[in-house]
Design a protein around this motif. Structure first.
Motif, PDB file in Angstrom:
ATOM      1  N   CYS A  49       0.840  -1.216   0.000  1.00 13.92           N
ATOM      2  CA  CYS A  49       0.000   0.000   0.000  1.00 13.92           C
ATOM      3  C   CYS A  49       0.868   1.256   0.000  1.00 13.92           C
ATOM      4  O   CYS A  49       0.591   2.214  -0.722  1.00 13.92           O
ATOM      5  N   HIS A  52       2.517   2.113  -3.395  1.00 15.09           N
ATOM      6  CA  HIS A  52       1.641   2.605  -4.447  1.00 15.09           C
ATOM      7  C   HIS A  52       1.161   4.044  -4.230  1.00 15.09           C
ATOM      8  O   HIS A  52       0.316   4.533  -4.982  1.00 15.09           O
ATOM      9  N   LEU A  53       1.695   4.718  -3.239  1.00 13.08           N
ATOM     10  CA  LEU A  53       1.350   6.129  -3.044  1.00 13.08           C
ATOM     11  C   LEU A  53       1.959   6.959  -4.168  1.00 13.08           C
ATOM     12  O   LEU A  53       3.050   6.663  -4.655  1.00 13.08           O
ATOM     13  N   GLU A  95      -3.759   9.795   4.462  1.00 13.16           N
ATOM     14  CA  GLU A  95      -4.938  10.199   3.685  1.00 13.16           C
ATOM     15  C   GLU A  95      -4.971   9.494   2.323  1.00 13.16           C
ATOM     16  O   GLU A  95      -6.043   9.104   1.836  1.00 13.16           O
ATOM     17  N   LEU A  96      -3.803   9.304   1.721  1.00 11.70           N
ATOM     18  CA  LEU A  96      -3.726   8.736   0.376  1.00 11.70           C
ATOM     19  C   LEU A  96      -3.748   7.209   0.329  1.00 11.70           C
ATOM     20  O   LEU A  96      -3.966   6.635  -0.737  1.00 11.70           O
ATOM     21  N   ILE A  97      -3.510   6.564   1.451  1.00 13.81           N
ATOM     22  CA  ILE A  97      -3.474   5.094   1.456  1.00 13.81           C
ATOM     23  C   ILE A  97      -4.821   4.566   0.991  1.00 13.81           C
ATOM     24  O   ILE A  97      -5.869   4.950   1.495  1.00 13.81           O
ATOM     25  N   THR A  98      -4.769   3.704   0.005  1.00  8.81           N
ATOM     26  CA  THR A  98      -5.987   3.047  -0.457  1.00  8.81           C
ATOM     27  C   THR A  98      -5.729   1.551  -0.524  1.00  8.81           C
ATOM     28  O   THR A  98      -4.619   1.109  -0.818  1.00  8.81           O
ATOM     29  N   LEU A  99      -6.745   0.805  -0.237  1.00  7.94           N
ATOM     30  CA  LEU A  99      -6.640  -0.644  -0.304  1.00  7.94           C
ATOM     31  C   LEU A  99      -7.058  -1.115  -1.682  1.00  7.94           C
ATOM     32  O   LEU A  99      -7.961  -0.535  -2.287  1.00  7.94           O
ATOM     33  N   SER A 101      -8.958  -3.060  -4.579  1.00  4.85           N
ATOM     34  CA  SER A 101     -10.388  -3.382  -4.625  1.00  4.85           C
ATOM     35  C   SER A 101     -10.671  -4.816  -4.195  1.00  4.85           C
ATOM     36  O   SER A 101     -11.736  -5.110  -3.680  1.00  4.85           O
ATOM     37  N   TYR A 103      -9.059  -6.337  -1.843  1.00  5.81           N
ATOM     38  CA  TYR A 103      -8.459  -6.519  -0.516  1.00  5.81           C
ATOM     39  C   TYR A 103      -9.409  -7.235   0.432  1.00  5.81           C
ATOM     40  O   TYR A 103     -10.584  -6.931   0.511  1.00  5.81           O
TER      41      TYR A 103
END
Length: 114
Positions: A49, A52-53, A95-99, A101, A103
């Protein structure tokens, strides 16, 4: 009346040796290794994670904090950033961390079939 004789030396109820300490140390090291191995998949997910920022500074700060377990003061020194800047990149990274789809937390994978 009898007075206790005090020699100044501690008295124990059992013999204690260096071999006892070595055995305890080996057991602890085995437990630590087992915990590290158990935590590796979670660590890899977190690192994925962070990798991928889109903000490299935020990635650096989060990797040092969560992967390398570096205290914030040391992150400031290592990256030549002020406290305010490190905190700003930390907040931006969180704030930018995204999992992904697809996950699914590791713990829930094991309980799906239960």
């Amino acid at each position: 009346m009898h007075s206790p004789q005090l020699s100044g030396m501690p008295r124990g109820t059992r013999d204690y040796s260096l071999a006892d300490d070595v055995a305890k140390h080996e057991q602890l090291m085995e437990r630590v290794q087992a915990l590290r191995e158990e935590a590796q998949p979670t660590r890899d997910e977190i690192l994925n994670c962070i990798d991928h920022l889109l903000e490299p500074q935020a990635s650096q700060v989060l990797e040092l904090k969560f992967i390398d377990d570096v205290p914030m003061k040391e992150i400031e020194a290592e990256l030549y950033m002020s406290t305010r800047t490190v905190k700003r990149w930390y907040a931006k990274g969180i704030e930018l961390i995204t999992l992904p789809s697809d996950y699914e937390p590791l713990n829930s994978k094991a309980s799906v079939g239960d």
